[in-house]
Design a protein around this motif. Structure first.
Motif, PDB file in Angstrom:
ATOM      1  N   THR A 133     -16.230  12.910 -21.736  1.00 16.57           N
ATOM      2  CA  THR A 133     -17.349  13.886 -20.451  1.00 16.57           C
ATOM      3  C   THR A 133     -16.894  12.597 -19.752  1.00 16.57           C
ATOM      4  O   THR A 133     -16.750  12.886 -18.982  1.00 16.57           O
ATOM      5  CB  THR A 133     -18.470  13.272 -20.997  1.00 16.57           C
ATOM      6  N   LEU A 134     -17.251  11.589 -20.007  1.00 15.62           N
ATOM      7  CA  LEU A 134     -16.601  10.369 -18.708  1.00 15.62           C
ATOM      8  C   LEU A 134     -15.184  10.689 -18.146  1.00 15.62           C
ATOM      9  O   LEU A 134     -15.031  10.378 -17.069  1.00 15.62           O
ATOM     10  CB  LEU A 134     -17.280   8.668 -19.432  1.00 15.62           C
ATOM     11  N   LEU A 135     -14.437  10.597 -19.189  1.00 12.61           N
ATOM     12  CA  LEU A 135     -12.662  10.597 -18.811  1.00 12.61           C
ATOM     13  C   LEU A 135     -13.125  11.883 -17.670  1.00 12.61           C
ATOM     14  O   LEU A 135     -11.920  11.705 -16.678  1.00 12.61           O
ATOM     15  CB  LEU A 135     -12.225  10.941 -19.751  1.00 12.61           C
ATOM     16  N   VAL A 136     -13.268  13.379 -17.961  1.00  4.34           N
ATOM     17  CA  VAL A 136     -13.465  13.808 -16.710  1.00  4.34           C
ATOM     18  C   VAL A 136     -13.877  13.245 -15.527  1.00  4.34           C
ATOM     19  O   VAL A 136     -13.724  14.448 -14.814  1.00  4.34           O
ATOM     20  CB  VAL A 136     -13.714  15.709 -17.488  1.00  4.34           C
ATOM     21  N   LYS A 137     -15.141  12.824 -15.394  1.00  3.36           N
ATOM     22  CA  LYS A 137     -15.783  12.768 -14.330  1.00  3.36           C
ATOM     23  C   LYS A 137     -15.094  11.367 -13.961  1.00  3.36           C
ATOM     24  O   LYS A 137     -15.168  11.498 -12.331  1.00  3.36           O
ATOM     25  CB  LYS A 137     -16.908  11.892 -14.999  1.00  3.36           C
ATOM     26  N   HIS A 138     -14.402  10.492 -14.261  1.00  4.31           N
ATOM     27  CA  HIS A 138     -13.796   9.746 -13.544  1.00  4.31           C
ATOM     28  C   HIS A 138     -12.496  10.007 -13.677  1.00  4.31           C
ATOM     29  O   HIS A 138     -11.837   8.979 -12.842  1.00  4.31           O
ATOM     30  CB  HIS A 138     -14.110   8.258 -14.216  1.00  4.31           C
ATOM     31  N   ALA A 139     -11.643  11.285 -13.541  1.00  2.00           N
ATOM     32  CA  ALA A 139     -10.569  11.188 -13.572  1.00  2.00           C
ATOM     33  C   ALA A 139      -9.836  11.337 -12.249  1.00  2.00           C
ATOM     34  O   ALA A 139     -10.915  11.927 -11.616  1.00  2.00           O
ATOM     35  CB  ALA A 139     -10.110  13.069 -14.860  1.00  2.00           C
ATOM     36  N   PRO A 140      -8.962  11.344 -11.748  1.00  2.00           N
ATOM     37  CA  PRO A 140      -8.706  11.446 -10.355  1.00  2.00           C
ATOM     38  C   PRO A 140      -8.406  13.007  -9.810  1.00  2.00           C
ATOM     39  O   PRO A 140      -7.829  13.634 -11.258  1.00  2.00           O
ATOM     40  CB  PRO A 140      -6.909  10.907 -10.299  1.00  2.00           C
ATOM     41  N   PHE A 141      -9.357  13.481  -8.861  1.00  2.00           N
ATOM     42  CA  PHE A 141      -9.388  14.895  -8.928  1.00  2.00           C
ATOM     43  C   PHE A 141      -7.948  15.978  -9.310  1.00  2.00           C
ATOM     44  O   PHE A 141      -8.628  16.538  -9.552  1.00  2.00           O
ATOM     45  CB  PHE A 141     -10.120  15.316  -7.182  1.00  2.00           C
ATOM     46  N   VAL A 143      -6.398  15.982 -11.722  1.00  4.79           N
ATOM     47  CA  VAL A 143      -5.859  16.085 -13.027  1.00  4.79           C
ATOM     48  C   VAL A 143      -6.794  16.605 -13.594  1.00  4.79           C
ATOM     49  O   VAL A 143      -6.867  16.630 -14.705  1.00  4.79           O
ATOM     50  CB  VAL A 143      -5.110  14.604 -13.636  1.00  4.79           C
ATOM     51  N   ARG A 144      -8.606  16.105 -12.399  1.00  7.50           N
ATOM     52  CA  ARG A 144      -9.482  16.168 -13.674  1.00  7.50           C
ATOM     53  C   ARG A 144      -9.358  17.558 -13.617  1.00  7.50           C
ATOM     54  O   ARG A 144     -10.049  17.812 -14.695  1.00  7.50           O
ATOM     55  CB  ARG A 144     -10.353  16.356 -12.640  1.00  7.50           C
ATOM     56  N   PRO A 145      -8.989  18.678 -13.702  1.00  9.29           N
ATOM     57  CA  PRO A 145      -8.783  19.985 -14.348  1.00  9.29           C
ATOM     58  C   PRO A 145      -7.813  20.848 -15.704  1.00  9.29           C
ATOM     59  O   PRO A 145      -8.226  20.596 -16.499  1.00  9.29           O
ATOM     60  CB  PRO A 145      -7.857  20.988 -12.996  1.00  9.29           C
ATOM     61  N   LEU A 146      -6.667  19.323 -15.726  1.00  5.83           N
ATOM     62  CA  LEU A 146      -6.159  19.350 -17.038  1.00  5.83           C
ATOM     63  C   LEU A 146      -7.077  18.411 -18.481  1.00  5.83           C
ATOM     64  O   LEU A 146      -7.248  18.498 -19.046  1.00  5.83           O
ATOM     65  CB  LEU A 146      -5.099  18.939 -16.439  1.00  5.83           C
ATOM     66  N   VAL A 147      -7.514  17.316 -17.483  1.00  8.10           N
ATOM     67  CA  VAL A 147      -8.491  16.892 -18.429  1.00  8.10           C
ATOM     68  C   VAL A 147      -9.935  17.257 -19.180  1.00  8.10           C
ATOM     69  O   VAL A 147      -9.349  17.526 -19.902  1.00  8.10           O
ATOM     70  CB  VAL A 147      -8.715  15.476 -18.111  1.00  8.10           C
ATOM     71  N   ALA A 148     -10.407  18.238 -18.700  1.00  9.11           N
ATOM     72  CA  ALA A 148     -11.048  19.124 -18.566  1.00  9.11           C
ATOM     73  C   ALA A 148     -10.851  19.894 -18.991  1.00  9.11           C
ATOM     74  O   ALA A 148     -11.522  20.514 -20.575  1.00  9.11           O
ATOM     75  CB  ALA A 148     -11.747  19.772 -17.238  1.00  9.11           C
ATOM     76  N   ALA A 149      -9.429  20.632 -19.403  1.00  8.29           N
ATOM     77  CA  ALA A 149      -8.567  22.096 -20.073  1.00  8.29           C
ATOM     78  C   ALA A 149      -9.532  21.127 -21.764  1.00  8.29           C
ATOM     79  O   ALA A 149      -9.172  21.526 -22.845  1.00  8.29           O
ATOM     80  CB  ALA A 149      -7.643  22.692 -19.950  1.00  8.29           C
ATOM     81  N   VAL A 150      -8.228  20.183 -22.077  1.00  8.21           N
ATOM     82  CA  VAL A 150      -8.157  18.958 -22.909  1.00  8.21           C
ATOM     83  C   VAL A 150      -9.386  19.234 -23.289  1.00  8.21           C
ATOM     84  O   VAL A 150      -9.446  19.223 -24.601  1.00  8.21           O
ATOM     85  CB  VAL A 150      -7.279  17.758 -22.540  1.00  8.21           C
ATOM     86  N   ARG A 151     -10.192  18.100 -22.909  1.00  5.82           N
ATOM     87  CA  ARG A 151     -11.628  18.101 -23.526  1.00  5.82           C
ATOM     88  C   ARG A 151     -12.572  19.727 -23.636  1.00  5.82           C
ATOM     89  O   ARG A 151     -13.077  19.442 -25.085  1.00  5.82           O
ATOM     90  CB  ARG A 151     -13.498  17.573 -22.307  1.00  5.82           C
ATOM     91  N   PHE A 152     -12.583  20.095 -23.287  1.00  6.86           N
ATOM     92  CA  PHE A 152     -12.775  22.103 -23.897  1.00  6.86           C
ATOM     93  C   PHE A 152     -12.217  22.357 -25.077  1.00  6.86           C
ATOM     94  O   PHE A 152     -12.380  22.918 -26.089  1.00  6.86           O
ATOM     95  CB  PHE A 152     -12.414  23.154 -22.712  1.00  6.86           C
TER      96      PHE A 152
END
Length: 251
Positions: A133-141, A143-152
């Motif tokens: 959750t924190l990784l998505v929040k603090h990821a650079p904007f 790459v944030r969609p990619l990080v969010a997809a990995v979390r999902f």
């Protein structure tokens, strides 16, 4: 502090709240040293108490420094619970010809099993939930969609099912022991008061509750357990004496 009282070094918004709750349940005198977080982390001052710099940390009247929540709760209950309110009940008398596997041994094993389940299974699952959750929040904007997809994908493929499995198991541990529609257990070992198991598991369940990672409406036994803990006067006194217990402060 050489005044004959234990001293709790307490960090805001942390699992140290459970030890503060236990101290209030025991009704003993104690010293309380409050620490604020610094950028979400433990302050350097806690490292002066113990090299790990973690909280809770308890200093006994003899000067012994104890870390780790379950170890602290064990020492406090063994030292100050003179009436045995928060301990396992004494085993019934047995003859020498009885089975070597008594109910008290089963309860002691079950106690350790449930405490270990929290620390080795449920806790890591929740920590991974927090980190992603924190990784998505603090990821650079960018790459944030990619990080969010990995979390999902991680949640759907593993974490959500694993968390549901563990929480579902704990739900059954509060069900009537005979499985025939008897009374639901108030506490995990079927005692009249909370034991070390309840103090331990409440931390993980409240962590999941505050972050809304678990829909407790689907687990009525656990929801009732959570409500029962937070309604206790000692829990409320601990909230008043501490310096904050908001586990979504990182969000």
């Amino acid at each position: 502090m050489a005044d004959g009282k234990p001293t709790l070094h307490h960090l805001e918004n942390s699992q140290s709240h459970v030890i503060l709750w236990l101290l209030e349940e025991l009704g003993i005198e104690y010293n309380l040293v409050l620490y604020p977080r610094v950028k979400g982390r433990s302050p350097a001052a806690l490292h002066e108490v113990h090299p790990l710099g973690k909280s809770p940390t308890l200093v006994t009247p003899s000067g012994r420094v104890i870390t780790e929540r379950t170890a602290i709760s064990l020492w406090l209950i063994n030292t100050y619970d003179k009436e045995g309110r928060f301990k396992l009940p004494l085993p019934p008398p047995t003859s020498s010809s009885s089975s070597s596997s008594s109910s008290s041994e089963d309860d002691a094993i079950r106690e350790e099993q449930l405490i270990s389940l929290g620390g080795s299974t449920l806790g890591p699952d929740l920590f991974l939930k927090l980190m992603t959750t924190l990784l998505v929040k603090h990821a650079p904007f960018f790459v944030r969609p990619l990080v969010a997809a990995v979390r999902f994908a991680l949640n759907r493929a593993f974490l959500d099912a694993e968390l549901a499995n563990v929480v579902g198991y704990l739900e059954t541990q509060l069900a009537p022991p005979d499985g025939k529609g008897g009374e639901v257990r108030e506490w995990f070992l079927g005692t009249k008061e909370p034991t070390r198991v309840d103090f331990s598991l409440m931390w993980y369940l409240d962590w999941a509750y505050q972050w809304k990672w678990v829909d407790f409406e689907r687990y009525p036994n656990l929801k009732a357990f959570h409500d029962r803990c937070t309604a206790r006067p000692a829990w409320k006194r601990a909230l008043e004496k501490g310096n904050g217990y908001q586990l979504v402060f990182w969000n």
